[in-house]
Enzyme design. Structure first.
Site, PDB file in Angstrom:
ATOM      1  N   GLY A 233     -35.271  77.883  17.885  1.00 32.61           N
ATOM      2  CA  GLY A 233     -34.037  77.181  18.260  1.00 32.61           C
ATOM      3  C   GLY A 233     -34.001  75.734  17.811  1.00 32.61           C
ATOM      4  N   ALA A 234     -34.128  75.536  16.478  1.00 34.40           N
ATOM      5  CA  ALA A 234     -34.209  74.155  15.983  1.00 34.40           C
ATOM      6  C   ALA A 234     -32.949  73.712  15.237  1.00 34.40           C
ATOM      7  CB  ALA A 234     -35.445  73.997  15.095  1.00 34.40           C
ATOM      8  N   SER A 235     -31.865  74.484  15.320  1.00 34.57           N
ATOM      9  CA  SER A 235     -30.670  74.085  14.565  1.00 34.57           C
ATOM     10  C   SER A 235     -29.998  72.851  15.144  1.00 34.57           C
ATOM     11  CB  SER A 235     -29.676  75.255  14.521  1.00 34.57           C
ATOM     12  OG  SER A 235     -29.502  75.802  15.812  1.00 34.57           O
TER      13      SER A 235
ATOM     14  N   ILE B 123     -31.576  65.223  29.153  1.00 34.11           N
ATOM     15  CA  ILE B 123     -31.620  64.820  27.732  1.00 34.11           C
ATOM     16  C   ILE B 123     -30.217  64.997  27.152  1.00 34.11           C
ATOM     17  CG2 ILE B 123     -32.781  65.197  25.506  1.00 34.11           C
ATOM     18  CD1 ILE B 123     -34.721  64.431  27.851  1.00 34.11           C
TER      19      ILE B 123
ATOM     20  N   LYS C 174     -36.707  79.063  33.966  1.00 33.60           N
ATOM     21  CA  LYS C 174     -37.587  77.930  33.650  1.00 33.60           C
ATOM     22  C   LYS C 174     -38.806  77.893  34.575  1.00 33.60           C
ATOM     23  CE  LYS C 174     -35.309  76.342  30.161  1.00 33.60           C
ATOM     24  NZ  LYS C 174     -35.919  76.372  28.824  1.00 33.60           N
TER      25      LYS C 174
ATOM     26  N   ALA D 136     -34.504  79.933  37.546  1.00 28.28           N
ATOM     27  CA  ALA D 136     -35.462  81.046  37.640  1.00 28.28           C
ATOM     28  C   ALA D 136     -36.150  81.262  36.297  1.00 28.28           C
ATOM     29  CB  ALA D 136     -34.746  82.314  38.087  1.00 28.28           C
TER      30      ALA D 136
ATOM     31  N   TYR E  19     -30.796  79.866  35.382  1.00 25.71           N
ATOM     32  CA  TYR E  19     -31.540  78.954  34.499  1.00 25.71           C
ATOM     33  C   TYR E  19     -32.823  78.468  35.177  1.00 25.71           C
ATOM     34  CZ  TYR E  19     -32.206  74.849  31.433  1.00 25.71           C
ATOM     35  OH  TYR E  19     -32.706  73.909  30.567  1.00 25.71           O
TER      36      TYR E  19
ATOM     37  N   ASN F 154     -38.780  76.855  22.245  1.00 25.85           N
ATOM     38  CA  ASN F 154     -37.753  75.890  22.648  1.00 25.85           C
ATOM     39  C   ASN F 154     -36.381  76.532  22.871  1.00 25.85           C
ATOM     40  OD1 ASN F 154     -36.343  73.062  22.562  1.00 25.85           O
ATOM     41  ND2 ASN F 154     -35.359  74.250  20.947  1.00 25.85           N
TER      42      ASN F 154
ATOM     43  N   SER G 147     -38.093  72.981  32.228  1.00 20.23           N
ATOM     44  CA  SER G 147     -37.110  71.977  32.653  1.00 20.23           C
ATOM     45  C   SER G 147     -37.466  71.494  34.057  1.00 20.23           C
ATOM     46  CB  SER G 147     -35.715  72.615  32.692  1.00 20.23           C
ATOM     47  OG  SER G 147     -34.803  71.782  33.380  1.00 20.23           O
TER      48      SER G 147
HETATM   49  P1  NAP Z   1     -28.973  73.028  22.544  1.00 23.65           P
HETATM   50  O1  NAP Z   1     -28.592  71.741  21.919  1.00 23.65           O
HETATM   51  O2  NAP Z   1     -27.920  73.908  23.114  1.00 23.65           O
HETATM   52  O3  NAP Z   1     -29.844  73.879  21.474  1.00 23.65           O
HETATM   53  C1  NAP Z   1     -30.323  75.140  21.788  1.00 23.65           C
HETATM   54  C2  NAP Z   1     -31.011  75.736  20.590  1.00 23.65           C
HETATM   55  O4  NAP Z   1     -31.483  77.060  20.948  1.00 23.65           O
HETATM   56  C3  NAP Z   1     -30.090  75.923  19.400  1.00 23.65           C
HETATM   57  O5  NAP Z   1     -30.776  75.571  18.229  1.00 23.65           O
HETATM   58  C4  NAP Z   1     -29.779  77.423  19.411  1.00 23.65           C
HETATM   59  O6  NAP Z   1     -29.584  77.948  18.118  1.00 23.65           O
HETATM   60  C5  NAP Z   1     -31.066  77.976  19.963  1.00 23.65           C
HETATM   61  N1  NAP Z   1     -30.919  79.328  20.522  1.00 23.65           N
HETATM   62  C6  NAP Z   1     -30.145  79.704  21.562  1.00 23.65           C
HETATM   63  N2  NAP Z   1     -30.281  81.031  21.767  1.00 23.65           N
HETATM   64  C7  NAP Z   1     -31.169  81.489  20.841  1.00 23.65           C
HETATM   65  C8  NAP Z   1     -31.735  82.747  20.548  1.00 23.65           C
HETATM   66  N3  NAP Z   1     -31.428  83.840  21.258  1.00 23.65           N
HETATM   67  N4  NAP Z   1     -32.620  82.842  19.529  1.00 23.65           N
HETATM   68  C9  NAP Z   1     -32.955  81.767  18.812  1.00 23.65           C
HETATM   69  N5  NAP Z   1     -32.452  80.541  19.031  1.00 23.65           N
HETATM   70  C10 NAP Z   1     -31.574  80.406  20.037  1.00 23.65           C
HETATM   71  O7  NAP Z   1     -30.010  72.797  23.744  1.00 23.65           O
HETATM   72  P2  NAP Z   1     -31.118  71.668  23.992  1.00 23.65           P
HETATM   73  O8  NAP Z   1     -30.589  70.742  25.001  1.00 23.65           O
HETATM   74  O9  NAP Z   1     -31.623  71.138  22.704  1.00 23.65           O
HETATM   75  O10 NAP Z   1     -32.248  72.549  24.710  1.00 23.65           O
HETATM   76  C11 NAP Z   1     -33.441  72.963  24.046  1.00 23.65           C
HETATM   77  C12 NAP Z   1     -34.428  73.458  25.099  1.00 23.65           C
HETATM   78  O11 NAP Z   1     -34.706  72.402  26.023  1.00 23.65           O
HETATM   79  C13 NAP Z   1     -33.885  74.615  25.951  1.00 23.65           C
HETATM   80  O12 NAP Z   1     -34.933  75.522  26.255  1.00 23.65           O
HETATM   81  C14 NAP Z   1     -33.416  73.923  27.203  1.00 23.65           C
HETATM   82  O13 NAP Z   1     -33.393  74.794  28.304  1.00 23.65           O
HETATM   83  C15 NAP Z   1     -34.454  72.834  27.337  1.00 23.65           C
HETATM   84  N6  NAP Z   1     -34.063  71.701  28.171  1.00 23.65           N
HETATM   85  C16 NAP Z   1     -33.006  70.913  27.828  1.00 23.65           C
HETATM   86  C17 NAP Z   1     -32.652  69.835  28.642  1.00 23.65           C
HETATM   87  C18 NAP Z   1     -31.537  68.918  28.341  1.00 23.65           C
HETATM   88  O14 NAP Z   1     -31.278  68.010  29.179  1.00 23.65           O
HETATM   89  N7  NAP Z   1     -30.852  69.031  27.219  1.00 23.65           N
HETATM   90  C19 NAP Z   1     -33.396  69.580  29.816  1.00 23.65           C
HETATM   91  C20 NAP Z   1     -34.455  70.411  30.127  1.00 23.65           C
HETATM   92  C21 NAP Z   1     -34.779  71.460  29.305  1.00 23.65           C
HETATM   93  P3  NAP Z   1     -28.129  78.364  17.515  1.00 23.65           P
HETATM   94  O15 NAP Z   1     -27.172  77.275  17.892  1.00 23.65           O
HETATM   95  O16 NAP Z   1     -28.407  78.463  16.053  1.00 23.65           O
HETATM   96  O17 NAP Z   1     -27.786  79.692  18.141  1.00 23.65           O
END
Ligand code: NAP
Length: 246
Positions: free
Chosen positions: A13-15, A189, A160, A158, A156, A91, A143
């Site tokens: 999930g790095a896009s 974030i 995490k 559960a 979510y 991720n 998280s």
């Molecule tokens: P984001 O901007 O929505 O990015 C999520 C990434 O996951 C995207 O690259 C998406 O790819 C990919 N993804 C989703 N479903 C997928 C699947 N089935 N297979 C492969 N890739 C998939 O979210 P983020 O905020 O960067 O979050 C990244 C991680 O950090 C997550 O696990 C999230 O729960 C965790 N986190 C985030 C926060 C926060 O405050 N943002 C806080 C705590 C934890 P596509 O778009 O290409 O589908």
């Protein structure tokens, strides 16, 4: 000296968001980077070019982390393309928020499938190679919500919290093989995921450092856990939350 020189990493999930920041930081620190994306195809392809421009070997794969068979062929392909696997960063994640009273079975199942089952899928496959190498670092993005819970995010939270139990169990099972397993728990974030969070202001006021974090700040921590700087650290949950949960 670069902290990840000679290491091969796979990041799911790095896009965009945190995963993208991790991929870029890993490349800056000399790692070879394999990464996945699912729906954001153009962004995934653009990242591949951006990483290669930093002078490292990098390749993006379109792969659904929640599907076991896809994780299996992905990891086999990465090993064939790169010749090994030293670091796995789980991720990929989604949210489908709603109060439990109104939460559908689909909201529950899909979040558990993408956030938690994916970690099982990728780790199962990657550990085989890491056991052969007698070396590896697995880093799972959980998280603060998995630690403290959050109204409107029972699914979510559960998923995490499940990641934390999984991370610690894997640390116990694979420590003797020199494979480490740690989790990183970001707080608030600024990414697409948090743009529409219902109680955003409430979260922000409770942060001692008085601001949300950046993807780069989470990525720095993931660099540390992937590098030999942390080679005696396993089974831990490192909070990157500006002091939110203290
Ligand atoms: P984001 O901007 O929505 O990015 C999520 C990434 O996951 C995207 O690259 C998406 O790819 C990919 N993804 C989703 N479903 C997928 C699947 N089935 N297979 C492969 N890739 C998939 O979210 P983020 O905020 O960067 O979050 C990244 C991680 O950090 C997550 O696990 C999230 O729960 C965790 N986190 C985030 C926060 C926060 O405050 N943002 C806080 C705590 C934890 P596509 O778009 O290409 O589908």
């Amino acid at each position: 000296m670069k902290l990840l020189e000679g290491k091969i990493a796979l990041i799911t999930g790095a896009s965009k968001g945190i995963g993208r920041s991790i991929a870029l930081r890993y490349a800056e620190q000399g790692a070879q980077v394999a990464f996945t994306y699912l729906s954001s195809v153009e962004k995934g392809q653009a990242l591949e070019a951006e990483l290669q421009a930093l002078g490292i070997k990098a390749k993006g794969y379109r792969s659904d982390a929640s599907v076991y068979a896809e994780a299996e062929s992905l990891v086999n392909q990465v090993i064939a393309d790169f010749g090994g696997l030293d670091i796995l960063v789980n991720n990929a994640g989604i949210t489908k928020d709603g109060l439990l009273m109104r939460m559908s079975e689909e909201q529950w199942d899909s979040v558990i499938q993408v956030n938690l089952k994916s970690v099982f899928n990728l780790t199962k496959m990657a550990m085989k190679q890491m056991m052969k190498q007698k070396n590896g670092s697995i880093i799972n993005i959980t998280s603060v919500v998995g630690i403290r819970g959050n109204a409107g995010q029972a699914n979510y939270a559960a998923s995490k919290a499940g990641i934390i139990g999984f991370t610690k169990s894997v640390a116990l099972e694979l420590g003797s093989r020199n494979i480490r397993s740690n989790a990183v728990a970001p707080g608030f974030i600024e990414t697409e995921m948090t743009e529409n969070l219902a109680n955003k202001e409430e979260w922000l006021t409770g942060i001692p450092l008085k601001r949300g974090g950046t993807g780069e700040e989470v990525a720095d921590c993931v660099v540390f856990l992937g590098s030999d700087m942390s080679k005696y650290i396993t089974g831990q949950v490192l909070q990157v939350d500006g002091g939110m949960l203290t």
